[in-house]
Scaffold this active site. Structure first.
Site, short mmCIF file in Angstrom:
data_model
loop_
_atom_site.label_atom_id
_atom_site.label_comp_id
_atom_site.label_asym_id
_atom_site.label_seq_id
_atom_site.Cartn_x
_atom_site.Cartn_y
_atom_site.Cartn_z
N GLU A 260 -14.15 44.84 -34.55
CA GLU A 260 -13.34 43.90 -33.80
C GLU A 260 -11.84 43.99 -34.11
O GLU A 260 -11.23 43.03 -34.59
CB GLU A 260 -13.82 42.47 -34.04
CG GLU A 260 -15.29 42.26 -33.67
CD GLU A 260 -15.77 40.82 -33.86
OE1 GLU A 260 -15.01 40.01 -34.40
OE2 GLU A 260 -16.90 40.52 -33.45
N GLU B 296 -23.40 43.18 -32.50
CA GLU B 296 -23.52 41.77 -32.90
C GLU B 296 -23.86 40.93 -31.69
O GLU B 296 -23.29 41.13 -30.60
CB GLU B 296 -22.21 41.21 -33.49
CG GLU B 296 -21.89 41.67 -34.88
CD GLU B 296 -20.59 41.05 -35.41
OE1 GLU B 296 -20.25 39.92 -35.01
OE2 GLU B 296 -19.94 41.73 -36.22
O1 IFM Z 1 -18.96 36.19 -38.34
C1 IFM Z 1 -18.33 36.91 -37.34
C2 IFM Z 1 -18.28 38.39 -37.68
O2 IFM Z 1 -17.65 38.61 -38.88
C3 IFM Z 1 -17.53 39.13 -36.61
N1 IFM Z 1 -18.03 38.82 -35.29
C4 IFM Z 1 -18.24 37.45 -34.94
C5 IFM Z 1 -19.04 36.75 -36.02
C6 IFM Z 1 -19.25 35.27 -35.64
O3 IFM Z 1 -18.03 34.63 -35.51
#
Ligand code: IFM
Length: 452
Positions: A166, A354
């Site tokens: 990210e 994710e």
């Molecule tokens: O916890 C975070 C992760 O570190 C990166 N993506 C989003 C998740 C939830 O906010």
């Protein structure tokens, strides 16, 4: 609710990140990270929580791998703490730091679980932050040195690599909004940081190829999908800016070798673009990757808003239900996103790296954690992922966020994303109902809903 069967060889996993679970923030030679520094500043994190101990995974990793085996997952995505490996960011590596990751990987492989390693998930070495951090173009070289060492040490045993997690969040939440480390608030710096992150990604991919590391390498981008709030042309344009900012500012340079022109010109008009792009940079950034990692949680409805500098847009609330993060639940956005990426970038291989939801989970009188809302959220997203595969998306795997409750950045420990509950006082882990459900999903290579 229907059962959806996924393609043979679909990769099922769970994900975590170093700062969010490891703890041991100053043990065995580890250097300070910007998140160590940031979380120790009063007022930055809810309840003044820190990742000093977090889930104590540094000490409990063997038991956590047993937990992964119990869940039956085939893949485990985790990140390396750069300052655990290089306490000063560059220079001499820390033997105990790299050994920790070797032990973890060894234990995973022993249990038949494939490691997916993220090289950078936000815990930048503080020593290098003191030299300007990602805003300094030298950061590209620092990252390359670190990744070369890691490829040499771990390259034989890791089949899947992610350079950055990210970069949008790193650049804009860390350097513009300031709610993440290092807590800066400057848009021009954020654009510069974004470019250096992209360039460092390209350099790491080149090093990976040059060293002949086996396995696949890609990058993970956070991607919400954006919809216009009305039919008004100005809302369409604002939506385009939002979409280009979050998705294309990163995906276009990587997959097309250019910044998105609409937003680039917008930033130029606002006098926000400096000469951070040097000849050859975009060629490096678009060095071919093996897959695109997608983190999807929510979508946004956008309206034009001249008062909101510099993008002149805002997210407007809809009647959709929300998770404990306040994020709207819109699984159809995942489908739209996957179809858009497939169309725009010529059908790249994609992993959902994710997806998951925070809920206010509680232990009941039987000592169990019932989380039907999470199961419903996951099922609905998997259903959309499945539909996208049927419609031609090359989706190769799904990593659920997260294995266990952990340190949720500025929210500290107030938000629980895990399919395993963590009692932070005792470090006891309890598999939630969603964990038992996901185990079935993985075992059957198909997802099914429950009635909530
Ligand atoms: O916890 C975070 C992760 O570190 C990166 N993506 C989003 C998740 C939830 O906010």
């Amino acid at each position: 609710m229907g059962r959806k069967t996924f393609p043979k060889d679909f990769s099922w996993g769970v994900a975590t990140a170093s700062y969010q679970i490891e703890g041991a923030w100053e043990e065995d030679g580890k250097g300070e990270s910007i998140w160590d520094r940031f979380s120790h500043i009063p007022g930055r994190i809810a309840n003044q929580d820190t990742g000093d101990i977090a889930c104590d995974h540094y000490h409990l990793f063997a038991q956590d791998v047993d937990l992964l085996a119990q869940l039956g997952v085939k893949w485990y995505r985790f990140s390396l703490s750069w300052p655990r490996v290089f306490p000063d960011g560059i220079g001499s590596p820390n033997p105990k730091g790299i050994q920790f990751y070797k032990d973890l990987i060894h234990k995973l492989l022993d249990k038949g679980i494939q490691p997916a390693v993220t090289l950078y998930h936000w815990d930048f070495p503080q020593k290098l932050q003191d030299r300007g951090g990602w805003a300094n173009r030298e950061s590209v070289e620092w990252f390359e040195q670190y990744t070369r060492y890691v490829f040499q040490e771990l390259g034989d045993s890791v089949p899947l690599w992610i350079t950055h997690n990210e970069p949008w969040v790193v650049a804009f939440l860390g350097h513009w909004v300031g709610v993440h480390a290092p807590g800066m608030k400057d848009f021009i710096t954020a654009l510069q940081v974004a470019h250096h992150l992209l360039l460092s990604h390209g350099k790491a991919v080149q090093a990976f190829r040059e060293l002949g590391v086996k396995g696949e390498i890609g990058i993970t981008l956070n991607m919400a999908y954006h919809y216009p709030g009305t039919d008004a042309p100005e809302d369409f344009e604002a939506t385009k800016r939002a979409q280009e900012h979050v998705i294309h500012w990163f995906a276009d340079p990587i997959l097309k070798g250019e910044y998105p022109s609409f937003l680039y010109q917008w930033f130029q008009q606002k006098d926000l673009v400096r000469d951070f792009v040097q000849p050859g940079d975009l060629e490096t950034i678009c060095t071919p990757i093996d897959f695109l990692g997608v983190n999807y949680y929510t979508s946004h409805t956008i309206r034009h808003s001249p008062a909101d500098w510099p993008l002149e847009l805002k997210t407007i609330p809809t009647s959709r239900p929300r998770t404990e993060m306040g994020w709207e639940i819109y699984p159809e956005g995942l489908y739209d996103l996957l179809m858009t990426l497939t169309k725009e970038y010529g059908g790249p291989k994609i992993y959902i790296t994710e997806n998951g939801a925070a809920w206010n989970d509680l232990i009941d009188v039987r000592g169990e954690v019932e989380d039907p809302n999470r199961i419903d959220y996951l099922y609905r997203h998997l259903e959309q992922a499945h539909k996208a595969i049927e419609d031609g998306v090359h989706l190769a795997g799904y990593f659920l966020w997260s294995l266990m409750d952990n340190f949720e950045w500025a929210y500290g420990f107030t938000k629980r994303f895990g399919i395993v509950y963590v009692d932070y006082a005792t470090q006891k882990r309890i598999i939630k109902k969603s964990g038992h459900w996901y185990k079935q999903v993985v075992a059957q290579n198909s997802c099914f809903g429950i009635t909530v």
